[in-house]
Scaffold this motif. Sequence first.
Motif, PDB file in Angstrom:
ATOM      1  N   ASN A  95     -10.233  17.964  53.043  1.00  0.00           N
ATOM      2  CA  ASN A  95     -11.094  18.785  53.902  1.00  0.00           C
ATOM      3  C   ASN A  95     -12.425  19.087  53.226  1.00  0.00           C
ATOM      4  OD1 ASN A  95      -9.804  19.964  56.570  1.00  0.00           O
ATOM      5  ND2 ASN A  95      -8.181  19.539  55.097  1.00  0.00           N
ATOM      6  N   LEU A  96     -12.382  19.321  51.918  1.00  0.00           N
ATOM      7  CA  LEU A  96     -13.632  19.553  51.182  1.00  0.00           C
ATOM      8  C   LEU A  96     -14.514  18.306  51.241  1.00  0.00           C
ATOM      9  CD1 LEU A  96     -12.368  21.512  48.036  1.00  0.00           C
ATOM     10  CD2 LEU A  96     -13.292  22.425  50.184  1.00  0.00           C
ATOM     11  N   SER A  97     -13.873  17.142  51.311  1.00  0.00           N
ATOM     12  CA  SER A  97     -14.617  15.886  51.416  1.00  0.00           C
ATOM     13  C   SER A  97     -15.469  15.863  52.689  1.00  0.00           C
ATOM     14  CB  SER A  97     -13.634  14.716  51.391  1.00  0.00           C
ATOM     15  OG  SER A  97     -14.309  13.507  51.570  1.00  0.00           O
ATOM     16  N   ASP A  98     -14.943  16.426  53.783  1.00  0.00           N
ATOM     17  CA  ASP A  98     -15.736  16.498  55.022  1.00  0.00           C
ATOM     18  C   ASP A  98     -16.915  17.458  54.879  1.00  0.00           C
ATOM     19  OD1 ASP A  98     -14.593  14.616  56.776  1.00  0.00           O
ATOM     20  OD2 ASP A  98     -12.912  15.961  57.201  1.00  0.00           O
ATOM     21  N   VAL A  99     -16.729  18.535  54.121  1.00  0.00           N
ATOM     22  CA  VAL A  99     -17.849  19.454  53.841  1.00  0.00           C
ATOM     23  C   VAL A  99     -18.909  18.714  53.010  1.00  0.00           C
ATOM     24  CG1 VAL A  99     -18.535  21.564  52.612  1.00  0.00           C
ATOM     25  CG2 VAL A  99     -16.456  21.553  54.010  1.00  0.00           C
ATOM     26  N   ALA A 100     -18.442  17.948  52.019  1.00  0.00           N
ATOM     27  CA  ALA A 100     -19.358  17.160  51.180  1.00  0.00           C
ATOM     28  C   ALA A 100     -20.164  16.190  52.036  1.00  0.00           C
ATOM     29  CB  ALA A 100     -18.561  16.386  50.124  1.00  0.00           C
ATOM     30  N   ALA A 101     -19.492  15.607  53.042  1.00  0.00           N
ATOM     31  CA  ALA A 101     -20.125  14.583  53.882  1.00  0.00           C
ATOM     32  C   ALA A 101     -21.278  15.135  54.723  1.00  0.00           C
ATOM     33  CB  ALA A 101     -19.083  13.964  54.797  1.00  0.00           C
ATOM     34  N   MET A 102     -21.337  16.461  54.900  1.00  0.00           N
ATOM     35  CA  MET A 102     -22.438  17.079  55.652  1.00  0.00           C
ATOM     36  C   MET A 102     -23.561  17.518  54.706  1.00  0.00           C
ATOM     37  SD  MET A 102     -21.057  16.926  58.609  1.00  0.00           S
ATOM     38  CE  MET A 102     -22.083  17.857  59.751  1.00  0.00           C
ATOM     39  N   GLY A 103     -23.282  17.517  53.406  1.00  0.00           N
ATOM     40  CA  GLY A 103     -24.230  18.052  52.428  1.00  0.00           C
ATOM     41  C   GLY A 103     -23.969  19.522  52.138  1.00  0.00           C
ATOM     42  N   GLY A 104     -22.786  20.012  52.502  1.00  0.00           N
ATOM     43  CA  GLY A 104     -22.487  21.437  52.394  1.00  0.00           C
ATOM     44  C   GLY A 104     -21.968  21.877  51.030  1.00  0.00           C
ATOM     45  N   ASP A 105     -22.138  23.175  50.778  1.00  0.00           N
ATOM     46  CA  ASP A 105     -21.566  23.834  49.609  1.00  0.00           C
ATOM     47  C   ASP A 105     -20.259  24.476  50.092  1.00  0.00           C
ATOM     48  OD1 ASP A 105     -21.092  25.260  47.300  1.00  0.00           O
ATOM     49  OD2 ASP A 105     -22.533  26.854  47.770  1.00  0.00           O
ATOM     50  N   ALA A 106     -19.102  24.061  49.539  1.00  0.00           N
ATOM     51  CA  ALA A 106     -17.815  24.548  50.057  1.00  0.00           C
ATOM     52  C   ALA A 106     -17.653  26.034  49.761  1.00  0.00           C
ATOM     53  CB  ALA A 106     -16.682  23.746  49.419  1.00  0.00           C
ATOM     54  N   ARG A 107     -17.249  26.821  50.778  1.00  0.00           N
ATOM     55  CA  ARG A 107     -17.182  28.262  50.615  1.00  0.00           C
ATOM     56  C   ARG A 107     -15.802  28.870  50.833  1.00  0.00           C
ATOM     57  NH1 ARG A 107     -21.221  31.623  51.414  1.00  0.00           N
ATOM     58  NH2 ARG A 107     -19.656  33.024  50.559  1.00  0.00           N
ATOM     59  N   PHE A 108     -15.113  28.475  51.912  1.00  0.00           N
ATOM     60  CA  PHE A 108     -13.846  29.121  52.289  1.00  0.00           C
ATOM     61  C   PHE A 108     -12.831  28.084  52.757  1.00  0.00           C
ATOM     62  CE2 PHE A 108     -17.407  31.768  53.965  1.00  0.00           C
ATOM     63  CZ  PHE A 108     -17.331  32.809  53.051  1.00  0.00           C
TER      64      PHE A 108
ATOM     65  N   PRO B 224     -13.184  15.321  46.046  1.00  0.00           N
ATOM     66  CA  PRO B 224     -14.233  15.517  47.053  1.00  0.00           C
ATOM     67  C   PRO B 224     -15.591  15.437  46.378  1.00  0.00           C
ATOM     68  CG  PRO B 224     -13.215  17.624  46.484  1.00  0.00           C
ATOM     69  CD  PRO B 224     -12.473  16.574  45.708  1.00  0.00           C
ATOM     70  N   ARG B 225     -16.492  14.634  46.926  1.00  0.00           N
ATOM     71  CA  ARG B 225     -17.788  14.391  46.265  1.00  0.00           C
ATOM     72  C   ARG B 225     -18.791  15.469  46.651  1.00  0.00           C
ATOM     73  NH1 ARG B 225     -15.961  11.555  42.186  1.00  0.00           N
ATOM     74  NH2 ARG B 225     -14.933   9.634  42.792  1.00  0.00           N
ATOM     75  N   LEU B 226     -18.439  16.719  46.329  1.00  0.00           N
ATOM     76  CA  LEU B 226     -19.261  17.861  46.763  1.00  0.00           C
ATOM     77  C   LEU B 226     -20.624  17.909  46.070  1.00  0.00           C
ATOM     78  CD1 LEU B 226     -16.394  20.429  47.096  1.00  0.00           C
ATOM     79  CD2 LEU B 226     -18.076  19.986  48.879  1.00  0.00           C
ATOM     80  N   GLU B 227     -20.633  17.709  44.755  1.00  0.00           N
ATOM     81  CA  GLU B 227     -21.932  17.773  44.053  1.00  0.00           C
ATOM     82  C   GLU B 227     -22.833  16.635  44.520  1.00  0.00           C
ATOM     83  OE1 GLU B 227     -19.249  17.657  41.472  1.00  0.00           O
ATOM     84  OE2 GLU B 227     -19.158  19.818  41.097  1.00  0.00           O
ATOM     85  N   GLU B 228     -22.221  15.448  44.631  1.00  0.00           N
ATOM     86  CA  GLU B 228     -22.996  14.282  45.083  1.00  0.00           C
ATOM     87  C   GLU B 228     -23.550  14.522  46.492  1.00  0.00           C
ATOM     88  OE1 GLU B 228     -20.052  14.234  43.627  1.00  0.00           O
ATOM     89  OE2 GLU B 228     -19.727  12.430  42.414  1.00  0.00           O
ATOM     90  N   GLY B 229     -22.696  15.061  47.379  1.00  0.00           N
ATOM     91  CA  GLY B 229     -23.105  15.279  48.771  1.00  0.00           C
ATOM     92  C   GLY B 229     -24.291  16.219  48.866  1.00  0.00           C
ATOM     93  N   GLN B 230     -24.239  17.315  48.089  1.00  0.00           N
ATOM     94  CA  GLN B 230     -25.344  18.282  48.146  1.00  0.00           C
ATOM     95  C   GLN B 230     -26.619  17.704  47.552  1.00  0.00           C
ATOM     96  OE1 GLN B 230     -23.981  22.543  47.164  1.00  0.00           O
ATOM     97  NE2 GLN B 230     -22.226  21.250  46.749  1.00  0.00           N
ATOM     98  N   TRP B 231     -26.452  16.948  46.475  1.00  0.00           N
ATOM     99  CA  TRP B 231     -27.630  16.329  45.844  1.00  0.00           C
ATOM    100  C   TRP B 231     -28.261  15.315  46.794  1.00  0.00           C
ATOM    101  CZ3 TRP B 231     -29.398  11.536  44.510  1.00  0.00           C
ATOM    102  CH2 TRP B 231     -30.466  11.491  43.617  1.00  0.00           C
ATOM    103  N   LEU B 232     -27.418  14.452  47.377  1.00  0.00           N
ATOM    104  CA  LEU B 232     -27.927  13.420  48.289  1.00  0.00           C
ATOM    105  C   LEU B 232     -28.625  14.055  49.494  1.00  0.00           C
ATOM    106  CD1 LEU B 232     -24.883  10.969  48.098  1.00  0.00           C
ATOM    107  CD2 LEU B 232     -27.231  10.426  47.382  1.00  0.00           C
ATOM    108  N   ALA B 233     -28.038  15.159  49.993  1.00  0.00           N
ATOM    109  CA  ALA B 233     -28.597  15.807  51.185  1.00  0.00           C
ATOM    110  C   ALA B 233     -29.986  16.397  50.916  1.00  0.00           C
ATOM    111  CB  ALA B 233     -27.648  16.897  51.673  1.00  0.00           C
ATOM    112  N   ARG B 234     -30.287  16.672  49.650  1.00  0.00           N
ATOM    113  CA  ARG B 234     -31.618  17.209  49.319  1.00  0.00           C
ATOM    114  C   ARG B 234     -32.688  16.115  49.237  1.00  0.00           C
ATOM    115  NH1 ARG B 234     -28.600  20.567  45.843  1.00  0.00           N
ATOM    116  NH2 ARG B 234     -29.129  19.290  44.029  1.00  0.00           N
TER     117      ARG B 234
END
Length: 333
Positions: free
Chosen positions: A76-89, A200-210
């Motif tokens: 599920n965190l992977s889907d947050v990463a895919a939007m460029g999001g910072d996972a919160r809850f 989950p590629r959260l750091e990558e997703g947020q970096w890419l989204a910027r």
Amino acid sequence: MKLKEIGEFGFINRFANTFDGLIKGDELGIGDDCAVLTLNETESYVASTDLLVEDIHFVKGKISARELGAKSLAVNLSDVAAMGGDARFSFLSLGIPPNTDVEFLDEFMAGYSEMSEKYGVPLMGGDTTKSPDKLLINVVAIGQCKKEDIRLRSMAKPGDVICVTGMLGDSAGGLKAILGNIELSDDVNYLINKHHQPVPRLEEGQWLARQAGVHAMMDISDGISSDLMHILKASGVASSLNLSSIPSSDILKQLADENDWNYSDLALSGGEDYELLITVKADDLECIQAEFQREFSKPLYAIGEVLEGAPSVSVQDGEQMSVLHNEGFNHFM
Ligand code: ADP
Ligand code: MG
């Protein structure tokens, strides 16, 4: 008509637009890795939910309870990463057969909370009910994102280069090893761990989204052949992939050789790699690849191109060109 005739996406498409009139402003519902919900003028929440069913998504006894707990949140965190999001809850709902060992559930929750801890995502609630004989796991993950950073499947443009954040096919190789009861070795365990312990590629997703040059983004859960098709359909574009550019690990290639698996098929149609699939403006590619390498000490792999035309994936294999049929994972088909 039976569900198996239209499949998962055939069913979703029958009702996906029904709610459009109720959705306000720039909020987004069905169709992307996450829904987009307004938080304030400049930021949105992104929210996703996945259901894991025993004997469909996992087999008890093949994956440890701890790994299952961590994986349930990670996908599920992977889907947050895919939007460029910072996972919160997160929220967790369980349907549990009554004879389940409490020790199993404790281990499951230990894995879940390790993953929560790693990404700073507290479990905020959920539901627990009895299930007749299979374990059901439903997770909701919510992230936060600046509106300008949100990346959608619909943002690909002709001329973009298609890229992935890591090797493809290892997880599908691991599943093949598990189902085929392949004799364990360090290499086999490497693939099985890729299947059981997705990152989950959260750091990558947020970096890419910027990066302004990064256009469309999604995560690879069902296999690139079907997941890329989601980007193409949402963006109204075609694509070509270069088979020799698709990154596969040496371990997968070696084990594919030994066990007569087709590693290209696993890389294209196998699922659950949970790497990010993005399209990048061609002029910005070199710069983004160099900065990605500096930031994450690993390459951003360019594997193909977005083209004008009706959604389709053609695959260039040396001199040969073929059109890929959507063979990624699709429930009910
Ligand atoms: P992902 O693989 O990224 O989790 P899916 O392919 O499972 O996404 O789902 C595609 C889209 O359909 C998502 O936007 C998801 O929220 C939506 N969706 C799937 N099943 C349902 C359902 N039963 N009700 C409403 N939306 C659904
Ligand atoms: Mg997804």
